[in-house]
Design an enzyme around this catalytic site. Sequence first.
Site, PDB file in Angstrom:
ATOM      1  N   GLY A 113      43.192  17.136 -57.974  1.00  0.00           N
ATOM      2  CA  GLY A 113      43.218  17.380 -59.332  1.00  0.00           C
ATOM      3  C   GLY A 113      44.056  16.254 -60.189  1.00  0.00           C
ATOM      4  O   GLY A 113      44.257  16.312 -61.314  1.00  0.00           O
ATOM      5  N   THR A 129      36.655  13.136 -62.244  1.00  0.00           N
ATOM      6  CA  THR A 129      36.561  12.928 -63.796  1.00  0.00           C
ATOM      7  C   THR A 129      36.112  11.322 -63.868  1.00  0.00           C
ATOM      8  O   THR A 129      35.262  10.994 -64.648  1.00  0.00           O
ATOM      9  CB  THR A 129      37.731  13.466 -64.437  1.00  0.00           C
ATOM     10  N   ARG A 156      31.784  25.083 -55.504  1.00  0.00           N
ATOM     11  CA  ARG A 156      32.178  25.694 -56.732  1.00  0.00           C
ATOM     12  C   ARG A 156      30.915  26.113 -57.580  1.00  0.00           C
ATOM     13  O   ARG A 156      30.094  25.291 -57.553  1.00  0.00           O
ATOM     14  CB  ARG A 156      33.169  24.935 -57.398  1.00  0.00           C
ATOM     15  N   ARG A 200      41.627  24.145 -64.029  1.00  0.00           N
ATOM     16  CA  ARG A 200      40.621  23.816 -63.694  1.00  0.00           C
ATOM     17  C   ARG A 200      39.767  25.087 -62.995  1.00  0.00           C
ATOM     18  O   ARG A 200      38.635  25.136 -63.084  1.00  0.00           O
ATOM     19  CB  ARG A 200      40.365  22.981 -62.379  1.00  0.00           C
ATOM     20  N   ARG A 242      47.088  22.500 -52.041  1.00  0.00           N
ATOM     21  CA  ARG A 242      46.653  21.366 -52.594  1.00  0.00           C
ATOM     22  C   ARG A 242      47.993  20.604 -53.029  1.00  0.00           C
ATOM     23  O   ARG A 242      48.181  19.448 -52.994  1.00  0.00           O
ATOM     24  CB  ARG A 242      45.843  21.572 -53.677  1.00  0.00           C
ATOM     25  N   ASN A 258      46.876   8.300 -63.937  1.00  0.00           N
ATOM     26  CA  ASN A 258      45.745   8.960 -64.876  1.00  0.00           C
ATOM     27  C   ASN A 258      46.796   9.987 -65.860  1.00  0.00           C
ATOM     28  O   ASN A 258      46.646  11.139 -65.581  1.00  0.00           O
ATOM     29  CB  ASN A 258      44.719   9.797 -64.169  1.00  0.00           C
TER      30      ASN A 258
HETATM   31  N1  LIG Z   1      38.685  12.308 -45.524  1.00  0.00           N
HETATM   32  C1  LIG Z   1      37.935  12.547 -46.474  1.00  0.00           C
HETATM   33  N2  LIG Z   1      38.223  13.504 -47.457  1.00  0.00           N
HETATM   34  C2  LIG Z   1      37.169  13.939 -48.466  1.00  0.00           C
HETATM   35  C3  LIG Z   1      35.979  13.850 -48.432  1.00  0.00           C
HETATM   36  N3  LIG Z   1      35.135  14.160 -49.262  1.00  0.00           N
HETATM   37  C4  LIG Z   1      36.298  14.871 -50.110  1.00  0.00           C
HETATM   38  N4  LIG Z   1      37.645  14.349 -49.519  1.00  0.00           N
HETATM   39  C5  LIG Z   1      38.940  14.789 -50.197  1.00  0.00           C
HETATM   40  O1  LIG Z   1      39.012  16.318 -49.860  1.00  0.00           O
HETATM   41  C6  LIG Z   1      40.067  16.700 -50.806  1.00  0.00           C
HETATM   42  C7  LIG Z   1      39.474  18.003 -51.487  1.00  0.00           C
HETATM   43  O2  LIG Z   1      38.407  17.826 -52.155  1.00  0.00           O
HETATM   44  P1  LIG Z   1      37.857  18.783 -53.055  1.00  0.00           P
HETATM   45  O3  LIG Z   1      37.741  20.248 -52.263  1.00  0.00           O
HETATM   46  O4  LIG Z   1      36.288  18.570 -53.419  1.00  0.00           O
HETATM   47  O5  LIG Z   1      38.761  19.424 -54.167  1.00  0.00           O
HETATM   48  P2  LIG Z   1      39.099  18.426 -55.452  1.00  0.00           P
HETATM   49  O6  LIG Z   1      39.589  17.072 -54.821  1.00  0.00           O
HETATM   50  O7  LIG Z   1      40.386  19.151 -55.729  1.00  0.00           O
HETATM   51  O8  LIG Z   1      38.112  18.427 -56.366  1.00  0.00           O
HETATM   52  C8  LIG Z   1      40.260  15.597 -51.913  1.00  0.00           C
HETATM   53  O9  LIG Z   1      41.388  15.045 -51.624  1.00  0.00           O
HETATM   54  C9  LIG Z   1      38.873  14.797 -51.488  1.00  0.00           C
HETATM   55  O10 LIG Z   1      39.287  13.206 -51.937  1.00  0.00           O
HETATM   56  C10 LIG Z   1      35.556  12.966 -47.122  1.00  0.00           C
HETATM   57  O11 LIG Z   1      34.216  12.825 -46.894  1.00  0.00           O
HETATM   58  N5  LIG Z   1      36.477  12.445 -46.238  1.00  0.00           N
HETATM   59  N1  LIG Z   2      43.679  12.265 -67.936  1.00  0.00           N
HETATM   60  C1  LIG Z   2      43.510  13.728 -67.929  1.00  0.00           C
HETATM   61  N2  LIG Z   2      44.132  14.294 -68.834  1.00  0.00           N
HETATM   62  C2  LIG Z   2      44.055  15.764 -68.868  1.00  0.00           C
HETATM   63  N3  LIG Z   2      43.232  16.383 -68.029  1.00  0.00           N
HETATM   64  C3  LIG Z   2      42.487  15.636 -66.914  1.00  0.00           C
HETATM   65  C4  LIG Z   2      42.703  14.137 -66.901  1.00  0.00           C
HETATM   66  N4  LIG Z   2      41.976  13.741 -66.143  1.00  0.00           N
HETATM   67  C5  LIG Z   2      41.448  14.728 -65.345  1.00  0.00           C
HETATM   68  N5  LIG Z   2      41.781  16.024 -65.992  1.00  0.00           N
HETATM   69  C6  LIG Z   2      41.297  17.480 -65.719  1.00  0.00           C
HETATM   70  O1  LIG Z   2      41.982  17.743 -64.699  1.00  0.00           O
HETATM   71  C7  LIG Z   2      41.214  18.393 -63.849  1.00  0.00           C
HETATM   72  C8  LIG Z   2      41.445  17.741 -62.342  1.00  0.00           C
HETATM   73  O2  LIG Z   2      40.378  16.775 -62.419  1.00  0.00           O
HETATM   74  P1  LIG Z   2      39.620  16.145 -61.330  1.00  0.00           P
HETATM   75  O3  LIG Z   2      38.701  15.043 -61.670  1.00  0.00           O
HETATM   76  O4  LIG Z   2      38.485  17.666 -60.823  1.00  0.00           O
HETATM   77  O5  LIG Z   2      40.571  15.790 -60.099  1.00  0.00           O
HETATM   78  P2  LIG Z   2      40.242  15.389 -58.661  1.00  0.00           P
HETATM   79  O6  LIG Z   2      38.582  15.262 -58.542  1.00  0.00           O
HETATM   80  O7  LIG Z   2      41.094  14.312 -58.420  1.00  0.00           O
HETATM   81  O8  LIG Z   2      40.469  16.731 -57.870  1.00  0.00           O
HETATM   82  C9  LIG Z   2      39.863  18.690 -64.566  1.00  0.00           C
HETATM   83  O9  LIG Z   2      39.935  19.896 -64.982  1.00  0.00           O
HETATM   84  C10 LIG Z   2      39.859  17.500 -65.193  1.00  0.00           C
HETATM   85  O10 LIG Z   2      39.106  17.914 -66.393  1.00  0.00           O
END
Ligand SMILES: Nc1nc2c(ncn2[C@@H]2O[C@H](COP(=O)(O)OP(=O)(O)O)[C@@H](O)[C@H]2O)c(=O)[nH]1
Ligand SMILES: Nc1ncnc2c1ncn2[C@@H]1O[C@H](COP(=O)(O)OP(=O)(O)O)[C@@H](O)[C@H]1O
Length: 318
Positions: free
Chosen positions: A134, A139, A164, A257, A268, A291
């Site tokens: 998050g 992004t 998703r 999100r 998380r 960020n």
């Molecule tokens: N160790 C590891 N972590 C990963 C990998 N791919 C994604 N992640 C991590 O898994 C966590 C959850 O990812 P995700 O389910 O996509 O959720 P989101 O990061 O909230 O969009 C995040 O902290 C990612 O950085 C991977 O290949 N290896």
């Molecule tokens: N600087 C920001 N200000 C406000 N909202 C943001 C910013 N950066 C990301 N977001 C929003 O926050 C949520 C989480 O971002 P995301 O890129 O999915 O995080 P991550 O990949 O680290 O899990 C998304 O809905 C995104 O649009």
Amino acid sequence: MSWRRPLGCALATDASIPGTEWLDPFLMDVELCRCQFEFLPAQQGATQHSSQRQSHGPRGKAFRLQLPLCKNEVYFLPLGTFYHLVPSTLFPEPAERTLIPKACRKGQFSCHFPVGLIKAMQGPRPVVLSGPSGAGKSTLLKKLLKDYENIFGFSVSHTTRQPRPGEVNGKDYHFVTREDMLKDVNAGEFIEHAEFSGNMYGTSKAAVQAVQAQNQICVLDVDMQGVKNIKKTDLNPIYISIQPPSLEVLEKRLRERQTETEESLQKRLKAARVDLELSKEPGLFNLIIINDNLEVAYLKLKEILAEEIKKAQGPKKS
Ligand SMILES: Nc1nc2c(ncn2[C@@H]2O[C@H](COP(=O)(O)OP(=O)(O)O)[C@@H](O)[C@H]2O)c(=O)[nH]1
Ligand SMILES: Nc1ncnc2c1ncn2[C@@H]1O[C@H](COP(=O)(O)OP(=O)(O)O)[C@@H](O)[C@H]1O
């Protein structure tokens, strides 16, 4: 010819190795480092380019040189009476690649290289983006991939979590069953893997190689366990932690999100607290980006990657 003369360099080898005396030992006054390398037939290489699979004349196939220190392949290029070692990124048309004399195709050689050349041959370093779920990694990553389409390539991880809405298999993740993933992990196909919030995530060797074969900067999005495990490999990436301005903001972003159940959201947030604490370890990250404002965060990201972007763009063709 349409290519630039590469960094001038010849090789000095062990005189004890038969067949290498043609290599010119003029490296008298350059800074030297020593490393071992081995010639590998191209077809055994994991990162072959299609051009390498072609036959290159009567002596057979082109051979690449795999240096432990180098991510890029290198080739010998005859210039006058010298053989120059050049990174494949600087290489001209496949037909202009030279063949390595038969005598040099086997075994280990001890060579001297100028340090500057080794650096040049290493090519751009991969990039690891980490930070709490998050925080904005995806992004920022998407912006980067859009603005620098041919420069960066995303290492598509495997995961056992459900896709998703909008996520594409093979693009965002390889969505797999736990059984399949465990099988591949046990077969040694992963660089690293971790359990996060009840699901498995991992970076396969093939995912990174697919990007590097395109000569692109490989970007990995991994959690803290991934960072620690990648530190044990020879990937040598730039480590960047993307962090939210506060846990409250993080929670708000995750809720907005609308991808998480209350249970996975709480998991998380719990992981985020640990992540933020661990990320304070000195030297763990090259840069921590808060960020808050997306544009400011993106500028900082581009700033730290500027040198690698320049390397990946390569020398201008003359
Ligand atoms: N160790 C590891 N972590 C990963 C990998 N791919 C994604 N992640 C991590 O898994 C966590 C959850 O990812 P995700 O389910 O996509 O959720 P989101 O990061 O909230 O969009 C995040 O902290 C990612 O950085 C991977 O290949 N290896
Ligand atoms: N600087 C920001 N200000 C406000 N909202 C943001 C910013 N950066 C990301 N977001 C929003 O926050 C949520 C989480 O971002 P995301 O890129 O999915 O995080 P991550 O990949 O680290 O899990 C998304 O809905 C995104 O649009």
